[in-house]
Design an enzyme around this catalytic site. Structure first.
Site, mmCIF file in Angstrom:
data_model
loop_
_atom_site.group_PDB
_atom_site.id
_atom_site.type_symbol
_atom_site.label_atom_id
_atom_site.label_comp_id
_atom_site.label_asym_id
_atom_site.label_seq_id
_atom_site.Cartn_x
_atom_site.Cartn_y
_atom_site.Cartn_z
ATOM 1 N N CYS A 177 -0.068 1.757 -2.337
ATOM 2 C CA CYS A 177 -1.153 0.933 -2.678
ATOM 3 C C CYS A 177 -1.552 2.123 -4.991
ATOM 4 O O CYS A 177 -2.038 1.343 -5.927
ATOM 5 C CB CYS A 177 -1.992 0.461 -2.514
ATOM 6 S SG CYS A 177 -1.677 -0.872 -1.203
ATOM 7 N N HIS A 317 -10.732 -0.534 -7.125
ATOM 8 C CA HIS A 317 -9.582 -1.233 -6.477
ATOM 9 C C HIS A 317 -9.938 -2.228 -6.268
ATOM 10 O O HIS A 317 -9.135 -3.045 -5.922
ATOM 11 C CB HIS A 317 -9.718 -0.152 -5.742
ATOM 12 C CG HIS A 317 -8.004 -0.409 -4.252
ATOM 13 N ND1 HIS A 317 -6.827 0.103 -4.285
ATOM 14 C CD2 HIS A 317 -8.388 -0.329 -3.381
ATOM 15 C CE1 HIS A 317 -7.134 -0.696 -3.607
ATOM 16 N NE2 HIS A 317 -6.648 -0.651 -3.022
ATOM 17 N N GLU A 328 -15.773 3.042 -2.456
ATOM 18 C CA GLU A 328 -15.285 3.339 -3.879
ATOM 19 C C GLU A 328 -17.411 3.287 -4.345
ATOM 20 O O GLU A 328 -17.180 3.899 -4.819
ATOM 21 C CB GLU A 328 -14.418 2.593 -3.470
ATOM 22 C CG GLU A 328 -14.408 1.387 -4.371
ATOM 23 C CD GLU A 328 -13.458 0.466 -5.299
ATOM 24 O OE1 GLU A 328 -13.281 1.390 -6.262
ATOM 25 O OE2 GLU A 328 -13.158 -0.529 -4.639
ATOM 26 N N LYS A 349 -8.195 -8.106 -8.501
ATOM 27 C CA LYS A 349 -7.717 -8.356 -7.230
ATOM 28 C C LYS A 349 -8.602 -10.099 -6.376
ATOM 29 O O LYS A 349 -8.181 -10.321 -6.325
ATOM 30 C CB LYS A 349 -8.100 -7.309 -6.036
ATOM 31 C CG LYS A 349 -6.798 -6.143 -6.605
ATOM 32 C CD LYS A 349 -7.060 -4.885 -5.320
ATOM 33 C CE LYS A 349 -5.697 -4.249 -5.806
ATOM 34 N NZ LYS A 349 -6.491 -2.942 -6.710
ATOM 35 N N HIS A 354 -3.717 -8.869 -3.858
ATOM 36 C CA HIS A 354 -2.981 -7.370 -4.387
ATOM 37 C C HIS A 354 -2.503 -7.138 -4.328
ATOM 38 O O HIS A 354 -1.327 -7.018 -2.898
ATOM 39 C CB HIS A 354 -3.965 -6.762 -2.934
ATOM 40 C CG HIS A 354 -4.199 -4.935 -3.106
ATOM 41 N ND1 HIS A 354 -3.412 -4.855 -3.669
ATOM 42 C CD2 HIS A 354 -4.533 -3.959 -1.817
ATOM 43 C CE1 HIS A 354 -3.278 -3.528 -3.416
ATOM 44 N NE2 HIS A 354 -3.970 -2.871 -2.263
ATOM 45 N N PHE A 413 -2.764 3.186 1.773
ATOM 46 C CA PHE A 413 -2.870 3.950 3.111
ATOM 47 C C PHE A 413 -2.709 4.776 2.284
ATOM 48 O O PHE A 413 -1.055 5.903 1.891
ATOM 49 C CB PHE A 413 -1.827 3.179 3.161
ATOM 50 C CG PHE A 413 -2.194 1.677 4.078
ATOM 51 C CD1 PHE A 413 -4.074 1.468 3.562
ATOM 52 C CD2 PHE A 413 -2.062 0.490 4.615
ATOM 53 C CE1 PHE A 413 -4.219 0.170 4.130
ATOM 54 C CE2 PHE A 413 -2.426 -0.904 5.127
ATOM 55 C CZ PHE A 413 -3.745 -0.529 5.072
#
Length: 428
Positions: A177, A317, A328, A349, A354, A413
């Site tokens: 990602c 993010h 975050e 997002k 996403h 990930f």
């Protein structure tokens, strides 16, 4: 802040001079920006495959018709949906930049990111080849000639290079990602090391297939809010239940600032810092202190002497999972100190889902447009803030704001954490 003529180590300044975007809610830069500033969501029930029986049946799909975007019948038959997205973005970004024909082919580089490559066509062909999964031993005579292209993600970068006429360095960056941010970071380095004079950088992913949905269903990462798809993506909201899968692509034209100015190019922004780190911890888990993301942010800012008080907006993010949002939030506090409480933050997002590896490039495009228009996009669906996410997450409505320097971050990930700092073009 006045940006110096070169970075502290003498590397050239790099400008963004062209954009191409394929995103949920509209194709092209204008439609993309209109969606973001309106606060509308493009999340809906999945239509690209029969999602009956899946835990999560919502996604942010692109209303993409390849023939209307100028793709030939041969390209439509040959290319996976992700490659089609990327190809349209490459053509649009080059046209937008006005750079076609100005740089020798051997001095043009390509850096494309993707998390899952040509997933949709690869799965489709396996279903046919195996007769719906019935056969373990398959007859290769049923295999289409382009099946190898679907298996190897680097073919997306090769298609981009062909469209750009690029004979310089070409790479496919696949870091999950964060791939969309990391591909731009790699393009930045190609210009720093003088391997290219022009770089086509971005990312594309079209992961809306049964296999991808099943994988995220298994770990319960995606939202099960199937009865209310428009509000299923709720980053930083107390009542969020996971992220919403999306699809799309964005491509940026990068060139040295001096070259861009010499030809009178429009400058969307200047990339003044990039860094990536890994948590070396867990494939999907994140440490609550946000240390690795904070380190990436700190290093990205330090590359050009950017201080916390110089950051005017953070593109988070903001996936909409409790683990990520809290991680975050901690990273922003750790890297920016008190400034974290003063600077607006938002997650797009919430509106476009996403799109895995593509989202980082789409978000940098959003940052470039935010700098151009002096507007902070909102976080849609943020009605009940999570008390543990106590920063200014710009709920529901876009905000006019003076912006000279913005920060965009990504988390993926495998423990990947990336950060990029972009400065206003007119302030460069």
């Amino acid at each position: 802040m006045t940006t110096p003529a070169t970075l502290r180590n003498g590397r050239p300044r790099v400008a963004i001079t062209g954009l191409g975007v394929v995103a949920p809610g509209g194709i092209g830069v204008k439609a993309f920006w209109d969606l973001l500033t309106s606060g509308r969501t493009a999340t809906r029930s999945i239509s690209l495959f029969d999602a009956t029986g899946f835990r999560s049946r919502v996604a942010a799909e692109c209303d993409f018709y390849p023939e209307e975007e100028g793709l030939s019948p041969q390209e439509i038959r040959r290319l996976d949906r992700a490659a089609q997205f990327g190809l349209v973005c490459v053509r649009d970004a080059i046209a937008d930049s006005g750079v076609a024909g100005l740089v020798p082919p051997e001095r043009i580089g390509v850096s494309i990111g993707s998390a899952v490559g040509c997933t949709m066509r690869l799965e489709d062909e396996y279903v046919v080849l195996s007769n719906g999964g019935e056969k373990w031993l398959v007859d290769p005579a049923y295999l289409v000639p382009h099946a190898y292209d679907y298996m190897v993600p680097s073919t997306i970068a090769a298609e981009a290079a062909r469209a750009a006429g690029a004979e310089g360095p070409v790479a496919l960056i696949s870091t999950g990602c964060t791939a969309g941010l990391d591909s731009i970071g790699h393009g930045l380095r190609l210009l720093y090391e003088n391997s290219a004079d022009l770089v086509i950088a971005g990312a594309a992913d079209a992961p809306l297939s049964p296999i991808t949905a099943a994988c995220f269903d298994a770990i319960k990462a995606t939202s099960p809010d199937n009865d209310d798809p428009e509000h299923a993506s709720r980053p930083f909201d107390l009542n969020r239940h996971g992220f919403v899968l999306g699809e799309g692509a964005a491509v940026l034209v990068l060139e040295r600032l001096d070259d861009a100015r010499a030809r009178g190019a429009r400058i969307y922004g200047e990339i003044v810092g990039f860094a990536s780190r890994s948590n070396a911890f867990h494939m999907t888990g994140l440490k609550p202190d946000g240390r690795e993301m904070a380190e990436a942010i700190t290093v990205a800012m330090a590359q050009n002497g950017v201080a916390p008080e110089d950051i005017d907006y953070i593109n988070a993010h903001g996936s909409g999972t409790k683990q990520n949002d809290r991680h975050e939030t901690a990273a922003f506090k750790r890297s920016l100190g008190q400034r974290a409480y003063e600077v607006p933050v938002s997650s797009i997002k919430s509106m476009i889902g996403h799109s895995l590896g593509a989202i980082g490039s789409i978000e940098v495009a959003a940052c470039a447009l935010a700098l151009t228009h002096q507007v902070v996009p909102p976080t849609a669906n943020l009605h009940t803030p999570d008390p543990e996410c106590d920063l200014d997450y710009v709920p529901l409505t876009a905000r006019d704001q003076e912006l000279d320097m913005v920060l965009s971050v990504g988390s993926g990930f495998g423990g990947f954490q990336s950060a990029m700092v972009v400065a206003r073009g007119s302030a460069a």
